[in-house]
Design a protein around this motif. Structure first.
Motif, PDB file in Angstrom:
ATOM      1  N   ILE A 188     115.840 -34.123 -90.899  1.00  0.00           N
ATOM      2  CA  ILE A 188     116.336 -32.768 -90.644  1.00  0.00           C
ATOM      3  C   ILE A 188     116.649 -32.655 -89.165  1.00  0.00           C
ATOM      4  O   ILE A 188     115.762 -32.766 -88.319  1.00  0.00           O
ATOM      5  CB  ILE A 188     115.296 -31.704 -91.040  1.00  0.00           C
ATOM      6  CG1 ILE A 188     114.934 -31.819 -92.523  1.00  0.00           C
ATOM      7  CG2 ILE A 188     115.831 -30.304 -90.735  1.00  0.00           C
ATOM      8  CD1 ILE A 188     113.836 -30.860 -92.954  1.00  0.00           C
ATOM      9  N   THR A 189     117.909 -32.436 -88.848  1.00  0.00           N
ATOM     10  CA  THR A 189     118.294 -32.275 -87.444  1.00  0.00           C
ATOM     11  C   THR A 189     119.585 -31.479 -87.359  1.00  0.00           C
ATOM     12  O   THR A 189     120.384 -31.436 -88.310  1.00  0.00           O
ATOM     13  CB  THR A 189     118.459 -33.633 -86.742  1.00  0.00           C
ATOM     14  OG1 THR A 189     118.518 -33.437 -85.319  1.00  0.00           O
ATOM     15  CG2 THR A 189     119.700 -34.372 -87.200  1.00  0.00           C
ATOM     16  N   GLY A 190     119.767 -30.792 -86.246  1.00  0.00           N
ATOM     17  CA  GLY A 190     120.985 -30.021 -86.022  1.00  0.00           C
ATOM     18  C   GLY A 190     121.076 -28.773 -86.877  1.00  0.00           C
ATOM     19  O   GLY A 190     122.156 -28.202 -87.030  1.00  0.00           O
ATOM     20  N   ALA A 191     119.948 -28.328 -87.439  1.00  0.00           N
ATOM     21  CA  ALA A 191     119.969 -27.190 -88.355  1.00  0.00           C
ATOM     22  C   ALA A 191     119.284 -25.974 -87.728  1.00  0.00           C
ATOM     23  O   ALA A 191     118.379 -26.110 -86.904  1.00  0.00           O
ATOM     24  CB  ALA A 191     119.273 -27.554 -89.664  1.00  0.00           C
ATOM     25  N   ASP A 192     119.711 -24.793 -88.164  1.00  0.00           N
ATOM     26  CA  ASP A 192     119.117 -23.532 -87.731  1.00  0.00           C
ATOM     27  C   ASP A 192     118.358 -22.952 -88.917  1.00  0.00           C
ATOM     28  O   ASP A 192     118.952 -22.597 -89.937  1.00  0.00           O
ATOM     29  CB  ASP A 192     120.216 -22.574 -87.268  1.00  0.00           C
ATOM     30  CG  ASP A 192     119.666 -21.273 -86.689  1.00  0.00           C
ATOM     31  OD1 ASP A 192     118.431 -21.102 -86.665  1.00  0.00           O
ATOM     32  OD2 ASP A 192     120.480 -20.429 -86.265  1.00  0.00           O
ATOM     33  N   HIS A 193     117.040 -22.854 -88.795  1.00  0.00           N
ATOM     34  CA  HIS A 193     116.177 -22.446 -89.898  1.00  0.00           C
ATOM     35  C   HIS A 193     115.750 -20.993 -89.691  1.00  0.00           C
ATOM     36  O   HIS A 193     115.012 -20.680 -88.761  1.00  0.00           O
ATOM     37  CB  HIS A 193     114.950 -23.354 -89.971  1.00  0.00           C
ATOM     38  CG  HIS A 193     115.294 -24.802 -90.042  1.00  0.00           C
ATOM     39  ND1 HIS A 193     115.397 -25.484 -91.236  1.00  0.00           N
ATOM     40  CD2 HIS A 193     115.601 -25.697 -89.075  1.00  0.00           C
ATOM     41  CE1 HIS A 193     115.730 -26.740 -91.002  1.00  0.00           C
ATOM     42  NE2 HIS A 193     115.866 -26.890 -89.695  1.00  0.00           N
ATOM     43  N   LEU A 221     123.487 -24.844 -78.417  1.00  0.00           N
ATOM     44  CA  LEU A 221     122.943 -25.949 -77.622  1.00  0.00           C
ATOM     45  C   LEU A 221     122.192 -26.928 -78.521  1.00  0.00           C
ATOM     46  O   LEU A 221     122.342 -28.147 -78.381  1.00  0.00           O
ATOM     47  CB  LEU A 221     122.006 -25.400 -76.550  1.00  0.00           C
ATOM     48  CG  LEU A 221     121.218 -26.449 -75.752  1.00  0.00           C
ATOM     49  CD1 LEU A 221     122.143 -27.256 -74.864  1.00  0.00           C
ATOM     50  CD2 LEU A 221     120.121 -25.776 -74.925  1.00  0.00           C
ATOM     51  N   GLY A 222     121.394 -26.412 -79.435  1.00  0.00           N
ATOM     52  CA  GLY A 222     120.656 -27.280 -80.340  1.00  0.00           C
ATOM     53  C   GLY A 222     121.569 -28.174 -81.147  1.00  0.00           C
ATOM     54  O   GLY A 222     121.292 -29.371 -81.336  1.00  0.00           O
ATOM     55  N   GLU A 260     123.625 -33.689 -81.969  1.00  0.00           N
ATOM     56  CA  GLU A 260     124.746 -34.610 -82.160  1.00  0.00           C
ATOM     57  C   GLU A 260     124.748 -35.710 -81.101  1.00  0.00           C
ATOM     58  O   GLU A 260     124.978 -36.887 -81.406  1.00  0.00           O
ATOM     59  CB  GLU A 260     126.063 -33.828 -82.107  1.00  0.00           C
ATOM     60  CG  GLU A 260     127.302 -34.651 -82.403  1.00  0.00           C
ATOM     61  CD  GLU A 260     127.385 -35.131 -83.842  1.00  0.00           C
ATOM     62  OE1 GLU A 260     128.172 -36.053 -84.111  1.00  0.00           O
ATOM     63  OE2 GLU A 260     126.657 -34.584 -84.701  1.00  0.00           O
ATOM     64  N   GLU A 261     124.479 -35.336 -79.851  1.00  0.00           N
ATOM     65  CA  GLU A 261     124.541 -36.331 -78.782  1.00  0.00           C
ATOM     66  C   GLU A 261     123.367 -37.300 -78.810  1.00  0.00           C
ATOM     67  O   GLU A 261     123.547 -38.510 -78.586  1.00  0.00           O
ATOM     68  CB  GLU A 261     124.588 -35.627 -77.422  1.00  0.00           C
ATOM     69  CG  GLU A 261     124.670 -36.607 -76.247  1.00  0.00           C
ATOM     70  CD  GLU A 261     124.864 -35.928 -74.903  1.00  0.00           C
ATOM     71  OE1 GLU A 261     124.836 -36.640 -73.877  1.00  0.00           O
ATOM     72  OE2 GLU A 261     125.063 -34.688 -74.873  1.00  0.00           O
ATOM     73  N   PHE A 262     122.169 -36.777 -79.090  1.00  0.00           N
ATOM     74  CA  PHE A 262     120.984 -37.621 -78.947  1.00  0.00           C
ATOM     75  C   PHE A 262     120.386 -38.092 -80.265  1.00  0.00           C
ATOM     76  O   PHE A 262     119.461 -38.901 -80.261  1.00  0.00           O
ATOM     77  CB  PHE A 262     119.927 -36.888 -78.110  1.00  0.00           C
ATOM     78  CG  PHE A 262     120.372 -36.644 -76.700  1.00  0.00           C
ATOM     79  CD1 PHE A 262     120.359 -37.684 -75.776  1.00  0.00           C
ATOM     80  CD2 PHE A 262     120.851 -35.403 -76.299  1.00  0.00           C
ATOM     81  CE1 PHE A 262     120.791 -37.477 -74.470  1.00  0.00           C
ATOM     82  CE2 PHE A 262     121.285 -35.189 -75.001  1.00  0.00           C
ATOM     83  CZ  PHE A 262     121.264 -36.230 -74.083  1.00  0.00           C
ATOM     84  N   GLY A 263     120.940 -37.611 -81.385  1.00  0.00           N
ATOM     85  CA  GLY A 263     120.487 -38.102 -82.682  1.00  0.00           C
ATOM     86  C   GLY A 263     120.615 -39.609 -82.830  1.00  0.00           C
ATOM     87  O   GLY A 263     119.674 -40.280 -83.293  1.00  0.00           O
ATOM     88  N   PRO A 264     121.739 -40.214 -82.428  1.00  0.00           N
ATOM     89  CA  PRO A 264     121.856 -41.667 -82.526  1.00  0.00           C
ATOM     90  C   PRO A 264     120.849 -42.417 -81.657  1.00  0.00           C
ATOM     91  O   PRO A 264     120.642 -43.620 -81.847  1.00  0.00           O
ATOM     92  CB  PRO A 264     123.299 -41.931 -82.052  1.00  0.00           C
ATOM     93  CG  PRO A 264     124.027 -40.657 -82.340  1.00  0.00           C
ATOM     94  CD  PRO A 264     123.016 -39.579 -82.066  1.00  0.00           C
ATOM     95  N   ASN A 273     116.185 -29.223 -83.660  1.00  0.00           N
ATOM     96  CA  ASN A 273     116.379 -28.150 -84.623  1.00  0.00           C
ATOM     97  C   ASN A 273     116.155 -26.796 -83.956  1.00  0.00           C
ATOM     98  O   ASN A 273     115.546 -26.703 -82.881  1.00  0.00           O
ATOM     99  CB  ASN A 273     115.408 -28.310 -85.794  1.00  0.00           C
ATOM    100  CG  ASN A 273     115.843 -29.401 -86.755  1.00  0.00           C
ATOM    101  OD1 ASN A 273     116.822 -29.252 -87.476  1.00  0.00           O
ATOM    102  ND2 ASN A 273     115.117 -30.520 -86.751  1.00  0.00           N
ATOM    103  N   THR A 274     116.639 -25.767 -84.622  1.00  0.00           N
ATOM    104  CA  THR A 274     116.468 -24.393 -84.166  1.00  0.00           C
ATOM    105  C   THR A 274     115.706 -23.613 -85.220  1.00  0.00           C
ATOM    106  O   THR A 274     115.923 -23.809 -86.416  1.00  0.00           O
ATOM    107  CB  THR A 274     117.835 -23.735 -83.922  1.00  0.00           C
ATOM    108  OG1 THR A 274     118.548 -24.485 -82.934  1.00  0.00           O
ATOM    109  CG2 THR A 274     117.685 -22.302 -83.447  1.00  0.00           C
ATOM    110  N   VAL A 275     114.809 -22.742 -84.780  1.00  0.00           N
ATOM    111  CA  VAL A 275     114.129 -21.801 -85.666  1.00  0.00           C
ATOM    112  C   VAL A 275     114.516 -20.396 -85.225  1.00  0.00           C
ATOM    113  O   VAL A 275     114.403 -20.061 -84.038  1.00  0.00           O
ATOM    114  CB  VAL A 275     112.600 -21.991 -85.611  1.00  0.00           C
ATOM    115  CG1 VAL A 275     111.890 -20.820 -86.287  1.00  0.00           C
ATOM    116  CG2 VAL A 275     112.206 -23.301 -86.275  1.00  0.00           C
TER     117      VAL A 275
END
Length: 260
Positions: free
Chosen positions: A245-250, A160-161, A166-170, A176-178
């Protein structure tokens, strides 16, 4: 490092204790006005948060109660942390011993609570170019390491993250996900909780089980993660210091996950 979060508003779910409470405290220390929600509002949450909301976040009504209260109190939301998770339905049971009711309960709390909170917050987050952090788990990467429904729900939360980023970044919203490994919270430390049940299933005293977790789970650092360490990562990701930093799983797990 200056995170420049002072003037911001935030909503944190599952904020009564553990990672959620540590995140409320970390954000408040940065000058953020925080609405923290939990099924049971603890004295610690009342003290740390600007607004403490009692809500059952496994229900649409509970999420609506929280988000309406936060939007009324703050007149807008800049930051959202979907931390609530696990829940009473998470038990050390195999697939064949996990009923439909358990699947529904786990997904309602661990996935749909975030779906509903994001839906309610996004109009404000878009307007304010805000940020979301969803708290998943390394179980999403190591599904054999935990209850099947919980692992599947956390994997869905990570997916989901990615989709939201992707949809709302623009439109200016970062997501992000932790994914923590074992964290020193009541999930593991309460003898009547999940950790206590795992210990009993292994025929071990609870204290002895806790002492063996780093070795048994292959934690490279030799210790479990502290809630404040997860909160520090969440706070950083929410800030403009992490603005690309976006769309990443940390992953924050002391080296438990060995794969690339």
């Amino acid at each position: 490092m200056q995170l420049d979060l002072a003037t911001r508003t935030a909503v944190v779910t599952g904020a009564g204790r553990g990672i959620g409470l540590a995140t409320v405290r970390a954000l408040a220390a940065e000058g953020v006005r925080v609405a923290g929600a939990a099924r049971t509002v603890t004295p610690e949450l009342k003290e740390a948060a600007t607004l403490a909301v009692s809500a059952d976040l496994s229900t649409a009504e509970g999420v609506r109660t929280l988000m309406d209260a936060a939007l009324t109190e703050f007149d807008g939301i800049d930051l959202l942390v979907n931390n609530v998770g696990a829940g009473d339905a998470v038990r050390p049971a195999g697939f064949l011993d996990t009923s439909d009711d358990a699947w529904h309960a786990v997904f309602e709390l661990n996935l749909l609570s975030a779906v509903r909170a994001c839906r309610a917050a996004l109009p404000s987050l878009i307007e304010r170019r805000g940020s979301i952090v969803n708290v998943s788990s390394i179980n999403s990467r190591l599904p054999a390491a935990g209850p099947v429904a919980y692992s599947a729900a956390k994997a869905a939360l990570a997916a989901l993250g990615k989709s939201l980023a992707e949809e709302f970044g623009p439109r200016g919203v970062r997501v992000n996900t932790v994914s923590p490994g074992v964290v020193r919270t009541a999930v593991w430390e309460d003898p009547a909780g999940f950790g206590g049940e795992v210990a009993a299933g292994a025929g071990m005293e609870h204290a002895a089980f806790l002492a063996r977790i780093p070795e048994a789970f292959g934690i490279t650092t030799g210790r479990v993660t502290e809630p404040e360490e997860v909160a520090a990562l969440i706070t950083f990701l929410l800030s403009d210091v992490a603005r690309n930093i976006t769309g990443a799983d940390h992953v924050i797990d002391g080296g438990t996950v060995k794969t690339l």
